[in-house]
Design an enzyme around this catalytic site. Structure first.
Site, mmCIF file in Angstrom:
data_model
loop_
_atom_site.group_PDB
_atom_site.id
_atom_site.type_symbol
_atom_site.label_atom_id
_atom_site.label_comp_id
_atom_site.label_asym_id
_atom_site.label_seq_id
_atom_site.Cartn_x
_atom_site.Cartn_y
_atom_site.Cartn_z
ATOM 1 N N TYR A 347 10.592 -28.489 5.691
ATOM 2 C CA TYR A 347 12.027 -28.284 5.833
ATOM 3 C C TYR A 347 12.589 -29.199 6.927
ATOM 4 O O TYR A 347 11.855 -29.937 7.576
ATOM 5 C CB TYR A 347 12.318 -26.819 6.171
ATOM 6 C CG TYR A 347 11.666 -25.843 5.231
ATOM 7 C CD1 TYR A 347 12.113 -25.696 3.924
ATOM 8 C CD2 TYR A 347 10.569 -25.081 5.644
ATOM 9 C CE1 TYR A 347 11.500 -24.803 3.049
ATOM 10 C CE2 TYR A 347 9.947 -24.187 4.780
ATOM 11 C CZ TYR A 347 10.412 -24.058 3.483
ATOM 12 O OH TYR A 347 9.797 -23.198 2.616
ATOM 13 N N GLU A 366 7.858 -41.403 -1.355
ATOM 14 C CA GLU A 366 6.636 -41.656 -0.571
ATOM 15 C C GLU A 366 5.907 -42.867 -1.154
ATOM 16 O O GLU A 366 5.276 -42.783 -2.208
ATOM 17 C CB GLU A 366 5.734 -40.424 -0.580
ATOM 18 C CG GLU A 366 6.364 -39.185 0.045
ATOM 19 C CD GLU A 366 6.335 -39.199 1.563
ATOM 20 O OE1 GLU A 366 5.743 -40.134 2.144
ATOM 21 O OE2 GLU A 366 6.896 -38.266 2.174
#
Length: 396
Positions: A347, A366
């Site tokens: 988060y 990523e």
């Protein structure tokens, strides 16, 4: 490249002469009224530079232009007042040269100084770019934003939130350079016309969110004794900063956003260090504040944050993402081979906050596989796989 306006010249004429889209010329000369050029006024032509040429025996302006596949008028425009009937041997004139090669060399250790130098070079050749500052780092470095395009769809890319993921910056800058080359040479990228993307999209790029941290990873601790001692202490006395993700104050910038920040804070380190410390409160760090203020100001249609590891794309947050996010991430996956992952137990990230507060598509991309910082030997492979994502981010 600058040219000098003559009687009767128009921007449309320059567009045809140099084979440069008229909108690019307009956007390279924002302060000049397009319908009332003045004789002697200087106009910037994107995608070109001038080179000096020494007149040889038998040269004429026509032969010089022909040998370089240029219209004769192009040579006159960069040599105002020249007399074609009175050329002298050894006389130096200017000759336009179209840029057809990359100015950015991404396949190298890429620190803040290299970034700023490349931005300066790109601005010189592609003056339709705009490069405002979004703020400053802890150490006072300017954080540049690069704006390109004139369309209503507002797309944002960023890199190097994490210091040891600095390879994301040269990957982004290489895409930018290829996009610029495509626009000014009227070439497609993977069969895609980029002029349409320019017309429909305004692309915002913050290529290096965390310049202080990147320089720390690449060059070691600062010379300033107090600061040096502080970062060494935060790194447990180790002079190897390859595992450092945070900013220079030891705060992880991608744990700084008010999107379940308290949950992330409770399970991560409670003091500054190389990674995962989210600060004493959300948006405490100047770099994170700058990104938040930019996002509010620009009102982005979608955001893509580029990180490294695992060739995955995170696209959800608390089921707050809009339905089109899934369609977009499926296209990202198709063009890259990366794996879509809706949610993970993480988060307080930038894309989490964007999804939560705007309910628009946000993605964490990523790049690559390996141990951070990823070796520069993987650059070409990473770039080729991610290129489709950069393009899809604009055309979807």
């Amino acid at each position: 490249m600058e040219i000098v306006v003559r009687q009767g010249d128009t921007l449309s004429q320059y567009s045809q002469l140099f084979m440069i889209d008229l909108q690019l010329i307009h956007d390279s000369n924002r302060t000049i009224p397009h319908n009332s050029l003045s004789v002697g006024q200087r106009i910037r032509i994107p995608g070109f530079v001038t080179q000096e040429y020494q007149i040889c025996q038998g040269d004429t302006l026509a032969s010089i232009a022909q040998s370089r596949n240029l219209p004769l008028d192009a040579v006159y425009l960069v040599n105002p007042g020249i007399n074609p009937n009175n050329l002298k041997e050894t006389q130096i004139i200017k000759v336009p040269r179209r840029i057809t090669w990359r100015l950015v060399n991404g396949r190298q250790s890429y620190d803040y100084a290299k970034l700023m130098k490349d931005i300066e070079r790109l601005l010189e050749v592609y003056p339709f770019l705009q490069v405002p500052s979004i703020g400053n780092t802890v150490l006072g470095k300017n954080i540049p934003e690069i704006l390109i395009g004139s369309g209503g769809k507002r797309v944002h890319y960023n890199g190097s939130f994490h210091a040891n993921e600095w390879i994301t910056t040269p990957v982004i800058m290489t895409f930018l350079n290829d996009y610029l080359l495509s626009l000014t040479n009227q070439n497609s990228i993977r069969g895609l016309s980029t002029s349409r993307l320019y017309e429909q999209t305004t692309l915002s790029i913050v290529p290096m969110v965390n310049p202080d941290g990147v320089d720390l990873v690449l060059h070691g601790p600062p010379v300033n004794e107090h600061l040096r001692n502080r970062v060494l202490a935060l790194n447990n006395g180790d002079t190897d900063f390859s595992g450092w993700k945070a900013n220079i104050s030891g705060v992880d910038l991608n744990d700084q956003f008010p999107a379940k920040w308290e949950v992330e804070k409770a399970r991560n380190p409670n003091h500054p260090g190389p990674r995962d410390y989210g600060g004493e409160k959300p948006l405490s760090e100047p770099e994170a504040i700058a990104m938040a203020e930019l996002t509010k100001k620009r009102d982005f249609t979608r955001v893509l944050a580029f990180h490294t590891q695992c060739e995955e794309i995170y696209w959800g947050f608390g089921n707050l993402e809009p339905p089109q996010s899934e369609d977009i991430v499926e296209e990202f996956s198709r063009v890259s081979g990366y794996v879509p992952v809706k949610t993970i137990e993480s988060y307080a990230g930038y894309k989490d906050w964007f999804i939560q507060d705007w309910r628009r598509p946000g993605f964490t991309i990523e790049l690559g596989h390996g141990i951070n910082p990823l070796p520069i030997s993987l650059f070409n492979e990473i770039y080729q796989k991610s290129l489709g994502i950069f393009l899809a981010g604009l055309y979807l």
